[in-house]
Enzyme design. Structure first.
Site, PDB file in Angstrom:
ATOM      1  N   GLU A 128       0.804  -1.237   0.000  1.00 50.13           N
ATOM      2  CA  GLU A 128       0.000   0.000   0.000  1.00 50.13           C
ATOM      3  C   GLU A 128       0.832   1.281   0.000  1.00 50.13           C
ATOM      4  O   GLU A 128       0.696   2.136   0.873  1.00 50.13           O
ATOM      5  CB  GLU A 128      -0.985  -0.007   1.177  1.00 50.13           C
ATOM      6  CG  GLU A 128      -2.053  -1.068   1.009  1.00 50.13           C
ATOM      7  CD  GLU A 128      -3.286  -0.871   1.900  1.00 50.13           C
ATOM      8  OE1 GLU A 128      -3.355   0.138   2.613  1.00 50.13           O
ATOM      9  OE2 GLU A 128      -4.171  -1.749   1.854  1.00 50.13           O
ATOM     10  N   GLU A 182      -5.343  -8.652   0.238  1.00 56.15           N
ATOM     11  CA  GLU A 182      -6.147  -8.297   1.412  1.00 56.15           C
ATOM     12  C   GLU A 182      -7.586  -8.066   0.983  1.00 56.15           C
ATOM     13  O   GLU A 182      -7.841  -7.540  -0.106  1.00 56.15           O
ATOM     14  CB  GLU A 182      -5.639  -7.021   2.110  1.00 56.15           C
ATOM     15  CG  GLU A 182      -4.369  -7.220   2.893  1.00 56.15           C
ATOM     16  CD  GLU A 182      -3.896  -5.971   3.614  1.00 56.15           C
ATOM     17  OE1 GLU A 182      -4.736  -5.171   4.072  1.00 56.15           O
ATOM     18  OE2 GLU A 182      -2.674  -5.799   3.696  1.00 56.15           O
TER      19      GLU A 182
HETATM   20  C1  BGP Z   1      -4.595  -2.292   5.200  1.00 58.88           C
HETATM   21  C2  BGP Z   1      -3.221  -2.642   5.715  1.00 58.88           C
HETATM   22  C3  BGP Z   1      -3.231  -3.774   6.721  1.00 58.88           C
HETATM   23  C4  BGP Z   1      -4.403  -3.742   7.685  1.00 58.88           C
HETATM   24  C5  BGP Z   1      -5.717  -3.432   6.992  1.00 58.88           C
HETATM   25  C6  BGP Z   1      -6.884  -3.221   7.934  1.00 58.88           C
HETATM   26  O1  BGP Z   1      -4.577  -0.990   4.695  1.00 58.88           O
HETATM   27  O2  BGP Z   1      -2.387  -3.035   4.641  1.00 58.88           O
HETATM   28  O3  BGP Z   1      -1.982  -3.765   7.360  1.00 58.88           O
HETATM   29  O4  BGP Z   1      -4.150  -2.938   8.766  1.00 58.88           O
HETATM   30  O5  BGP Z   1      -5.600  -2.278   6.169  1.00 58.88           O
HETATM   31  O6  BGP Z   1      -6.827  -1.952   8.514  1.00 58.88           O
HETATM   32  P1  BGP Z   1      -7.255  -1.668  10.010  1.00 58.88           P
HETATM   33  O7  BGP Z   1      -6.429  -2.568  10.838  1.00 58.88           O
HETATM   34  O8  BGP Z   1      -6.946  -0.223  10.256  1.00 58.88           O
HETATM   35  O9  BGP Z   1      -8.704  -1.937  10.083  1.00 58.88           O
END
Ligand code: BGP
Length: 469
Positions: free
Chosen positions: A165, A370
């Protein structure tokens, strides 16, 4: 497009799940690891920090055994640069190499394909103190780190992800924590950092192709299609503006070797374009990613900017992420989609739409690295009934199957997350895993691993190669 019959998921589809080092491992200062920016940045005090996390560093064997039981064909995790080269550059830490060698071997033992993210938000803090991504020296440091990874693990790892990201880091720098003192870099500085990250990424991709005969490498971006709020042409232009600035500009550079023309114009007209050194264009050309890795959570709906201060607003449920820019776009609501408890839009059809757009644009296979729903899971009588997660993933997988039928080439699906990890913004109050980690925000308890209902559901889906979806 409707079909009377849907295509099957491909043979050897990588049914997987994801994690990242700083959110899963803990052991933040053990076995020679140095602090990363994540360890040193300021985070909200009411949530767990990243020091112990889910203790995956010590419990990876138990965790990977559970992943195997779930039937995972792939495990996407990140390597912490701070364990491999604690000073950022120079000496290699043998304990760091040994740890990840073991993790990779443990995956292989169960025929789980390791998918390795080289960098997931966690720059060594010592490099940050020397200017971080604003300094060109960090490009060389990353290239040297990449060389160490490819040399030590290149025979055992096929799938590599360069940077997780990059678009989040540049567009929402506060999302991963605030530097001490709370000041974030200016936009101009961020776009200079972005250029350096692009150069580092291109060098790593070239190196991978040179050093790892079976190696496949790609960028891992957070990509999403945008809808115009109405059929007013100005809303469409605004939606396109933000889609380009948020998504395509970040994927065009590795694939085509240069910035998106609209994004470049935006930068030049705002005097934010990065300084380009002689030779940079040649470095960016020919990086040749083998696939696009993509994190997908939600779509966004966009309206034309009103040109006043109301254009900028906080993303629903998330004060660290500001949306909207005067003269560019403003965020709007979409009455046709639902939202998670944290205000994130739930949009499986938007997933299909985004997959079509990404494939149409780049014609490279897509790996989902993801996707998932954050929720405050409840442990009741030793069980977690996360039917909302099953529903969320089922709908997204069905949308993916439709996209496959539409002609999109898919490599695999690694939702967030294999097990509960610290959420970047909401600690353990917001969970994503198939496996529950029994700890509270500050009470670590025994960190027992408990299989959620979604664990058994996903196991069945994998077993039948998604045929019932
Ligand atoms: C993405 C990241 C992850 C994870 C996910 C969920 O942007 O790559 O590392 O954190 O988001 O986000 P959050 O934990 O803030 O809900």
């Amino acid at each position: 497009m409707r079909y009377s019959k849907l295509n099957d998921f491909p043979d050897h589809f990588l049914w997987g799940a994801s994690s990242s080092a700083y959110q899963a491992e803990g052991a933040w200062n053990e076995d020679g690891k140095s602090p990363s920016i994540i360890d040193m940045y300021e985070h909200p005090k009411e949530y767990a920090d990243f020091k112990t996390a889910s203790d995956h560093y010590h419990r990876y064997k138990e965790d990977i055994r559970l992943f195997a039981e779930m039937g995972l064909k792939a495990y996407r995790f990140s390597i912490a640069w701070t364990r491999i080269i604690p000073d950022g550059t120079g000496e290699i830490n043998p304990a760091g190499i040994a740890h990840y060698r073991d993790v990779i071997q443990e995956c292989r033992r169960y025929h789980i394909e390791p998918i390795v993210t080289m960098y997931h938000f966690d720059l060594p803090y010592c490099l940050e103190e020397k200017g971080g991504w604003s300094s060109r020296e960090t490009i060389d440091a990353f290239e040297a780190y990449a060389k160490v990874l490819f040399t030590h693990f290149g025979n055992d790892v096929t799938y590599w992800l360069t940077i997780n990201e990059q678009n989040t880091m540049i567009l929402h720098p506060g999302a991963i924590g605030l530097p001490k003192g709370g000041t974030l870099p200016s936009k101009k500085e961020l776009y200079q950092q972005n250029h350096h990250l692009m150069l580092a990424q291109a060098k790593a991709m070239k190196l991978c192709h040179k050093l790892c005969p079976r190696g496949k490498i790609g960028p891992a971006l957070n990509l999403t299609a945008m809808y115009p709020e109405t059929c007013n042409p100005s809303d469409s232009i605004a939606a396109h503006n933000w889609e380009v600035l948020r998504c395509w500009n970040f994927a065009d550079v590795p694939v085509f070797g240069w910035y998106h023309p609209l994004a470049w114009s935006y930068l030049v007209h705002r005097e934010m374009e990065p300084e380009i050194a002689p030779g940079d264009r040649e470095i960016l050309m020919g990086a040749d990613p083998d696939f696009i890795a993509m994190n997908y959570y939600s779509t966004a709906t966009i309206a034309a900017s009103r040109g006043d201060s109301t254009d900028v607003s906080a993303r629903a449920g998330d004060q660290q992420i500001m949306l909207g820019e005067e003269g560019v776009y403003r965020a709007a609501d979409n009455p046709f989609v639902s939202k998670t408890k944290y205000g994130w839009v739930i949009d499986p059809e938007g997933f299909r739409y985004t997959l079509r757009k990404v494939y149409e644009r780049y014609r490279l296979p897509i790996l989902i690295t993801e996707n998932g729903i954050g929720a405050p899971d409840r442990l009741e009588n030793g069980q977690i009934h996360d039917d909302y997660r099953i529903e969320f993933i089922r709908r997204h997988l069905h949308a993916m199957r439709l996209a496959i039928t539409d002609g999109v080439e898919m490599l695999g699906y690694c939702p967030w997350a294999a097990l509960d990890v610290v959420s970047t913004h909401q600690g353990y109050q917001k969970r994503y895993g198939f496996i529950y980690v029994d700890r509270d925000e500050f009470d670590l308890k025994e960190m027992k691993r408990i299989k959620k209902d979604s664990f058994f559901w996903y196991q069945k889906i994998i077993e039948e190669n998604g045929n019932s979806l």
